[in-house]
Design a protein around this motif. Sequence first.
Motif, PDB file in Angstrom:
ATOM      1  N   LYS A 173     -11.585  -0.088  36.498  1.00  0.00           N
ATOM      2  CA  LYS A 173     -11.859  -0.260  34.970  1.00  0.00           C
ATOM      3  C   LYS A 173     -11.903   1.120  34.429  1.00  0.00           C
ATOM      4  N   PRO A 174     -12.528   2.237  34.712  1.00  0.00           N
ATOM      5  CA  PRO A 174     -12.263   3.540  33.988  1.00  0.00           C
ATOM      6  C   PRO A 174     -10.965   3.915  33.681  1.00  0.00           C
ATOM      7  N   SER A 216       0.071   5.848  29.474  1.00  0.00           N
ATOM      8  CA  SER A 216      -0.006   4.365  29.232  1.00  0.00           C
ATOM      9  C   SER A 216       0.273   3.615  30.534  1.00  0.00           C
ATOM     10  N   ALA A 217       1.072   4.316  31.376  1.00  0.00           N
ATOM     11  CA  ALA A 217       1.551   3.736  32.744  1.00  0.00           C
ATOM     12  C   ALA A 217       0.408   3.694  33.519  1.00  0.00           C
ATOM     13  N   SER A 270      -1.221  -0.144  34.882  1.00  0.00           N
ATOM     14  CA  SER A 270      -1.373  -0.461  36.221  1.00  0.00           C
ATOM     15  C   SER A 270      -2.769  -0.856  36.644  1.00  0.00           C
ATOM     16  N   ALA A 271      -3.764  -0.221  35.795  1.00  0.00           N
ATOM     17  CA  ALA A 271      -4.898  -0.751  36.075  1.00  0.00           C
ATOM     18  C   ALA A 271      -5.185  -2.120  35.488  1.00  0.00           C
ATOM     19  N   ALA A 272      -4.841  -2.594  34.462  1.00  0.00           N
ATOM     20  CA  ALA A 272      -4.721  -3.878  33.666  1.00  0.00           C
ATOM     21  C   ALA A 272      -4.271  -4.965  34.850  1.00  0.00           C
ATOM     22  N   LEU A 307       3.708 -10.829  30.403  1.00  0.00           N
ATOM     23  CA  LEU A 307       3.442 -11.411  31.630  1.00  0.00           C
ATOM     24  C   LEU A 307       2.018 -11.706  31.748  1.00  0.00           C
ATOM     25  N   ILE A 308       1.227 -10.700  31.464  1.00  0.00           N
ATOM     26  CA  ILE A 308      -0.150 -10.936  31.457  1.00  0.00           C
ATOM     27  C   ILE A 308      -0.771 -11.981  30.810  1.00  0.00           C
TER      28      ILE A 308
END
Length: 97
Positions: free
Chosen positions: A8-9, A16-17, A21-23, A70-71
């Motif tokens: 989450k942090p 932005s990558a 990726s975290a998302a 996609l998300i």
Amino acid sequence: ESLVERVKPRLQHANSAVVLSAAKIIIKLLDLITGEEKIKGYLKALAPPLVTLMSGKSEIQYVSLRNIQLICQVRPQLLKNDVKVFFCKYNDPIYVK
């Protein structure tokens, strides 16, 4: 759940990558979490970083839009309050529109 807390942090990262990726990781891990309130809390934390990506350069906007598309196919309610950010601007390049 602890993995989501560790990732989450990274949503606040300048790259932005890293944010995308975290998302993606968080979206995949949400399927394993039980408890609707926890899922809603994580989704609330996920929306603002994705919206912030839309204020970057055109190339970053394009990649972000493709990933956000996609998300949103998996979690359509994620950005329901931030629709205005995705309207086309007059100076957007044709590949972003």
